[in-house]
Design an enzyme around this catalytic site. Structure first.
Site, short mmCIF file in Angstrom:
data_model
loop_
_atom_site.label_atom_id
_atom_site.label_comp_id
_atom_site.label_asym_id
_atom_site.label_seq_id
_atom_site.Cartn_x
_atom_site.Cartn_y
_atom_site.Cartn_z
N SER A 135 56.83 41.23 93.61
CA SER A 135 56.25 41.13 92.27
C SER A 135 57.13 40.24 91.38
O SER A 135 57.43 39.12 91.75
CB SER A 135 56.07 42.53 91.69
OG SER A 135 55.25 42.50 90.55
N ARG A 201 50.96 51.42 80.22
CA ARG A 201 51.20 51.84 81.61
C ARG A 201 49.89 52.22 82.29
O ARG A 201 49.69 51.94 83.48
CB ARG A 201 52.17 53.03 81.62
CG ARG A 201 52.56 53.52 83.01
CD ARG A 201 53.28 52.44 83.79
NE ARG A 201 53.95 52.97 84.97
CZ ARG A 201 54.64 52.23 85.83
NH1 ARG A 201 54.75 50.93 85.61
NH2 ARG A 201 55.23 52.77 86.87
N ASP A 289 45.65 44.03 97.29
CA ASP A 289 46.31 43.73 96.01
C ASP A 289 45.37 42.91 95.13
O ASP A 289 44.93 41.82 95.49
CB ASP A 289 47.58 42.93 96.30
CG ASP A 289 48.49 42.81 95.08
OD1 ASP A 289 48.02 43.06 93.95
OD2 ASP A 289 49.67 42.46 95.27
N HIS A 318 48.69 46.59 94.87
CA HIS A 318 49.97 45.95 94.59
C HIS A 318 51.14 46.89 94.89
O HIS A 318 52.20 46.44 95.33
CB HIS A 318 50.00 45.50 93.13
CG HIS A 318 51.21 44.69 92.78
ND1 HIS A 318 51.52 43.50 93.42
CD2 HIS A 318 52.19 44.89 91.85
CE1 HIS A 318 52.64 43.01 92.91
NE2 HIS A 318 53.06 43.83 91.96
N ASP A 319 50.96 48.18 94.64
CA ASP A 319 52.02 49.14 94.92
C ASP A 319 52.36 49.23 96.41
O ASP A 319 53.36 49.85 96.79
CB ASP A 319 51.64 50.52 94.40
CG ASP A 319 52.02 50.71 92.94
OD1 ASP A 319 52.69 49.83 92.38
OD2 ASP A 319 51.64 51.75 92.36
#
Length: 750
Positions: A135, A201, A289, A318-319
Site C-alpha cells: 500500500s 475509517r 483489491d 486490499h487487506d
C-alpha cells in the site's frame, strides 16, 4: 528487537518548498548488519501502521520466518507525519514551541523517502538487499528504488501502484470531508476531529474490503432484524479502535501524502521513471483489491525491466496484503529462488537469429536478457543497448560468472566451434543455432559435454520453431524409430511455394525470401540443400544414434528448377518440396538423402507451405506422427533459441540414448531411388545410367532408378550441367507415358 530514535537537527526541505526544522524518526531493528553490509531488509509501512513490523506483519518477520533476525538485519521506521514517535502534526514545532496541528507542512511520498534515506546513512546501511512495502509502504519503496537505483537489490511491492489513481484519491477525499465535517476539527487540540476520524475509517474500510468480504464476515444470522446490524456495529467498532491509537491530523496529512504519489512527476512520465529501476522486482496484486486493483501492480511490473508479477487469490480485498501472509511468503520465496538463479548469459552474434532472441528475451522473459553481446563490427549500428556490446570474446569466455553462452554468429563454422569449445571447456553450458558447426564436430562436442559435465543444446539449428530434438530425445528415447522425413529448410520451402502457388520464377521467389529475412545474401547453403543435409545428420544422430559425415550423404538442391518441372508436378497433382529423409533398413543399416521430391496430397508434407517446416516420425509403437511450425525468420528461430536457453537453465541435457545403444548401425548407399531428371539436352541423360528409363515429352526429361551411391558419384555432372533432379513419390509404382504437349503431362498411377 531494538526500539530506537533518530534526530535530524538540520532544516529538511520538502518537495513543496516548505521546510521542517529538523525531524525525529522512531524506528526498530532486528538482527545485525553483517560484515559485507549486504543483509538489510528494509520494510516500509502503510498508512496507520508503525515501526513494529513484526506485530502488523506477523508470520513474515521473526525467528524462523522468511525474514529471520538470525540471518537478516531488518529495519522498519515510522514515517514522517505519523504519530508513533516520528515527527508529525502533534509534534512540537521547535520554531514556535507549540504543536504543529493544522500548520504541519504538506508532505509527499518523496519527502518520506528523503527522510528514510537520511536515516539509512545514519544507521550505516550501504546496500538494501530487499526493500518491501504494501500500500503506502509500496509507494515509498518504489519511489526509493527510482531515486536511488543502485541502492536497492530486490524490490517487493505488495498491493501498491506507481501513481495514485483518481479512484483512490476520491476515497481519501471522502475521508477528509468526513474529518472536516467534524465541528471540532478546526480546534488546535490533540483529539480534534475524533468523530470525523471514525467516519473516515468507516469509509476507508469499504475500500479495504469488498462486497464478498462483508457478505461472508458480517452476514446476519437473524432474519428478523430491522436495526443494529452486524455490519453497522463492525464499522463503529473499527472507527472507535482507530481513534484510540491514531489522530485525525496524522490521518489527514498521510492521506494527502498518498494522493501525491506519482513516480513520473518531473521524470518524463511514469514509464520512463519505472524503466530506471535496477532492482530485481516483484509486484504482487490481490485479486479482490478494489482500492489498488491488481491491474495496477501488473502495470508496474510490465514497465520495470525484468520485473516479475504475481497475483494472490484472496477474498479480503486490499487487506489481503496483511492477512494472506502464508501465500505472500510462498510468493516471495519463489521470487527469490528465481532471482538468485538468474543466469549471466553471453550472446555471440546479433544477426537475424541473435536479434530475434535478444528482442524476444526482453518481451517474454527479461531474466534471460544477455549480460553481454559479442559482435565484430564496431561501426555497425545495432538494435541493442550500447553497454551490452563487446568486441572481445574473452570478456565472456573468461568470465567465471557467465554460466551460459548463446552462439548464433552464423557463417564461419570454425569460429563458432572455437567459441563453443572454449565455453564448454570452462564449464559453461551452450546453446547454438549453427547446425554446420555441430555436424562437423559431433564427436568432439559429445566428448566435451561428457568430460566437463556441461550441456550443448541446438534445437534452433534443426527445425526452428519445431521442438523435434527434445521430442526425439525424451519421448522416443526408448522407442525404435523406422524413419524421419521432412521439410527442414524454410527458405527452400518458401521459394517452392511461390513457384507453385503464384507462378513466380526462381529468381523472383529467392529475392522475396531474402527481403523477408528467410534467406541469406548468399543462399547457397539453403537452396543447394546443405542446410537440410546438416539438419538431417543431427536428426539421424538423435533418432538412430548414428554419427554421420556430410560427404557420406547425397544431397541435391532446387536452384535448377524450371516452369517445366512445376508444370509436371501440377499435371500429376503433386507439389515439389525439398525433402530430407532417413530410413532404417534390414541388417542394421540406414539410408539417408536430401533432394527435391514430388509430393502427393496423401503425404502430410504436401500441405506445408511457405517458410514452414514439417517433420514426420515413424515409430515402432507410436506410428506416424507429424510436426509443423515456422522454419525461417528472426522470431521463429529466435524463439527456438530462447526455448533452448530456458531448457538449459532448467537442467535439460540431450541424453543421446540411441547413440549410446547404437549396436553397430551403419550407412548404406545401395538404396535405389525413383527419380525424375530434366537436362538441357539428351546428351546429358545418356551419361546417366538410369534403370527402368522412361522418357517424357522428348529426350531431355526422363524417370528411372538410381542408387544413392550412383547419385553421389554423378553429383558433379548433375551440378555442372544444371540438371534438375527430384525423387518421385514413395509407395507408388509409376508408369510414365510420353505425351504430346507440356499441358498434357501426367503420371499414371498403377
Amino acid at each position: 528487537m531494538n526500539t530506537l530514535t533518530y534526530e535530524y537537527k538540520n532544516n529538511f526541505q520538502l518537495e513543496s518548498g516548505e521546510n521542517l526544522p529538523g525531524f525525529t524518526l522512531a524506528y526498530k531493528t532486528w538482527g545485525k548488519l553483517n560484515k559485507e553490509k549486504s543483509n538489510t531488509i528494509w520494510i516500509c509501512h502503510a498508512l496507520t501502521a508503525n515501526a513494529d513490523a513484526e506485530d502488523w506483519w506477523p508470520g513474515l518477520i521473526g525467528n524462523g520466518k522468511l525474514y529471520d533476525p538470525a540471518k537478516n538485519f531488518i529495519v522498519c521506521a515510522n514515517i514522517l507525519g505519523s504519530c508513533y514517535g516520528s515527527t508529525g502534526p502533534l509534534s512540537v514545532n521547535t520554531e514556535t514551541g507549540k504543536p504543529f496541528f493544522h500548520a504541519f507542512p504538506k508532505l509527499t511520498v518523496r519527502d518520506l523517502v528523503g527522510s528514510l534515506d537520511i536515516l539509512r546513512k545514519h544507521i550505516g546501511v550501504e546496500t538494501i538487499h530487499t526493500l518491501i512495502g504494501g500500500s503506502l509502504g509500496g509507494q515509498q519503496a518504489i519511489e526509493w528504488a527510482i531515486s536511488s537505483p543502485d541502492l536497492v537489490k530486490h524490490l517487493i511491492l505488495v498491493a501498491s501502484n506507481s501513481v495514485s489513481s483518481p479512484w483512490g484519491i476520491a476515497f481519501r477525499e471522502s475521508q477528509r470531508l468526513a474529518i472536516e465535517a467534524d465541528q471540532s476539527w478546526k480546534e488546535a487540540r490533540p483529539d480534534a476531529g475524533k468523530e470525523g476520524l471514525k467516519a473516515a475509517r468507516s469509509i476507508a474500510l469499504l475500500s479495504y474490503r469488498n462486497y464478498i468480504t462483508y457478505s461472508q464476515t458480517q452476514k446476519e444470522k437473524d432474519d428478523n432484524k430491522t436495526d443494529d446490524f452486524s455490519a453497522s456495529s463492525y464499522q463503529r467498532y473499527q472507527g472507535d479502535k482507530l481513534v484510540k491509537r491514531f489522530n485525525a491530523f496524522s490521518y489527514y496529512a498521510l492521506s494527502k501524502v498518498m494522493d501525491s504519489h506519482n513516480v513520473g512527476r518531473g521524470r518524463g512520465g511514469v514509464k520512463k521513471a519505472l524503466s530506471g529501476i535496477k532492482a530485481k522486482t516483484l509486484t504482487v496484486g490481490i485479486t479482490s483489491d478494489i482500492l489498488f486493483p491488481a491491474s495496477e501492480s501488473k502495470y508496474t511490473a510490465d514497465n520495470i525491466p525484468g520485473a516479475v508479477y504475481e497475483e494472490i487469490n484472496s477474498l479480503y480485498g486490499h487487506d489481503g496484503f496483511l492477512i494472506e501472509v502464508p501465500k505472500l511468503t510462498i510468493t516471495i520465496e519463489n521470487f527469490y529462488k528465481k532471482t538468485m538463479k538468474t543466469p549471466k548469459i553471453g550472446l555471440f552474434g546479433l544477426g537475424c537469429v541473435g536479434q530475434g532472441f535478444y528482442e524476444l528475451s526482453h518481451i517474454q522473459t527479461p531474466t534471460v536478457v544477455p549480460h553481454k553481446i559479442v559482435v565484430k563490427d564496431a561501426l555497425k549500428k545495432r538494435k541493442a543497448e550500447a553497454h551490452l556490446l563487446s568486441f572481445d570474446k574473452r570478456e565472456v569466455l573468461d568470465d567465471n560468472d557467465t554460466s551460459l553462452v548463446v552462439e548464433v554468429i552464423g557463417g564461419d563454422s570454425k569460429e563458432a566451434f572455437a567459441i563453443v569449445r572454449d565455453a564448454l571447456k570452462t564449464g559453461k553450458n551452450v546453446v547454438s543455432a549453427n547446425k554446420k558447426m555441430v555436424v562437423e564436430n559431433l564427436q568432439e562436442l559429445l566428448n566435451l559435454q561428457e568430460k566437463h559435465n556441461v550441456s550443448l543444446l541446438y534445437e534452433a539449428g534443426v527445425c526452428a520453431s519445431i521442438p523435434i530434438l527434445r521430442t526425439i530425445d525424451s519421448y522416443f528415447s526408448q522407442e525404435p524409430i523406422s524413419a524421419i522425413r521432412g521439410l527442414c529448410n524454410g527458405t527452400s520451402n518458401y521459394i517452392l511455394s511461390q513457384l507453385y502457388n503464384n507462378g513466380w520464377n526462381y529468381a523472383k521467389a529467392l529475392a522475396e525470401a531474402q527481403k523477408l529475412g528467410f534467406a541469406e545474401t548468399d543462399p547457397t547453403l539453403d537452396v543447394e540443400s546443405y542446410d537440410a543435409l546438416f539438419k538431417l545428420a543431427i536428426l539421424t544422430l538423435h533418432g538412430f544414434g548414428l554419427l554421420v559425415k556430410p560427404e557420406q550423404v547425397f544431397n541435391y538442391g532446387i536452384s535448377n528448377i524450371s516452369p517445366e518441372d512445376i508444370e509436371f508436378a501440377k499435371s500429376n497433382g503433386y507439389k515439389v518440396r525439398q525433402v530430407a529423409q532417413v530410413y532404417k533398413l534390414p541388417d542394421n543399416k540406414v539410408s539417408l538423402w536430401v533432394t527435391p521430391q514430388f509430393i502427393s496430397p496423401a503425404d502430410p508434407l504436401y500441405h506445408v507451405e511457405n517458410e514452414y517446416n514439417g517433420i514426420t516420425i515413424e515409430a515402432e509403437h507410436s506410428g506416424t506422427q507429424f510436426f509443423s511450425g515456422k522454419g525461417a525468420g528472426s522470431y521463429p528461430t529466435g524463439a527456438a533459441v530462447l526455448s533452448d536457453v530456458h531448457a538449459s537453465l532448467s537442467g535439460f541435457k540431450y541424453r543421446y540414448e540411441k547413440h549410446k545403444d547404437n549396436n553397430g548401425l551403419v550407412i548404406s548407399n545401395t538404396t535405389e531411388v525413383d527419380v525424375y531428371i530434366r537436362a538441357k539436352s539428351s546428351k546429358v541423360l545418356k551419361e546417366i545410367p538410369l534403370k527402368n528409363l522412361k522418357h517424357i515429352n522428348g529426350e531431355n526429361i526422363a524417370t528411372g532408378k538410381l542408387s544413392l551411391a550412383q547419385l553421389i558419384e554423378l553429383k558433379p555432372l548433375l551440378s555442372k550441367e544444371k540438371v534438375f533432379l527430384a525423387a518421385l513419390p514413395f509407395a507408388v509404382k509409376h508408369e510414365v507415358k510420353e505425351i504430346k504437349s507440356q499441358k498434357e503431362l501426367h503420371l499414371k498411377k498403377q
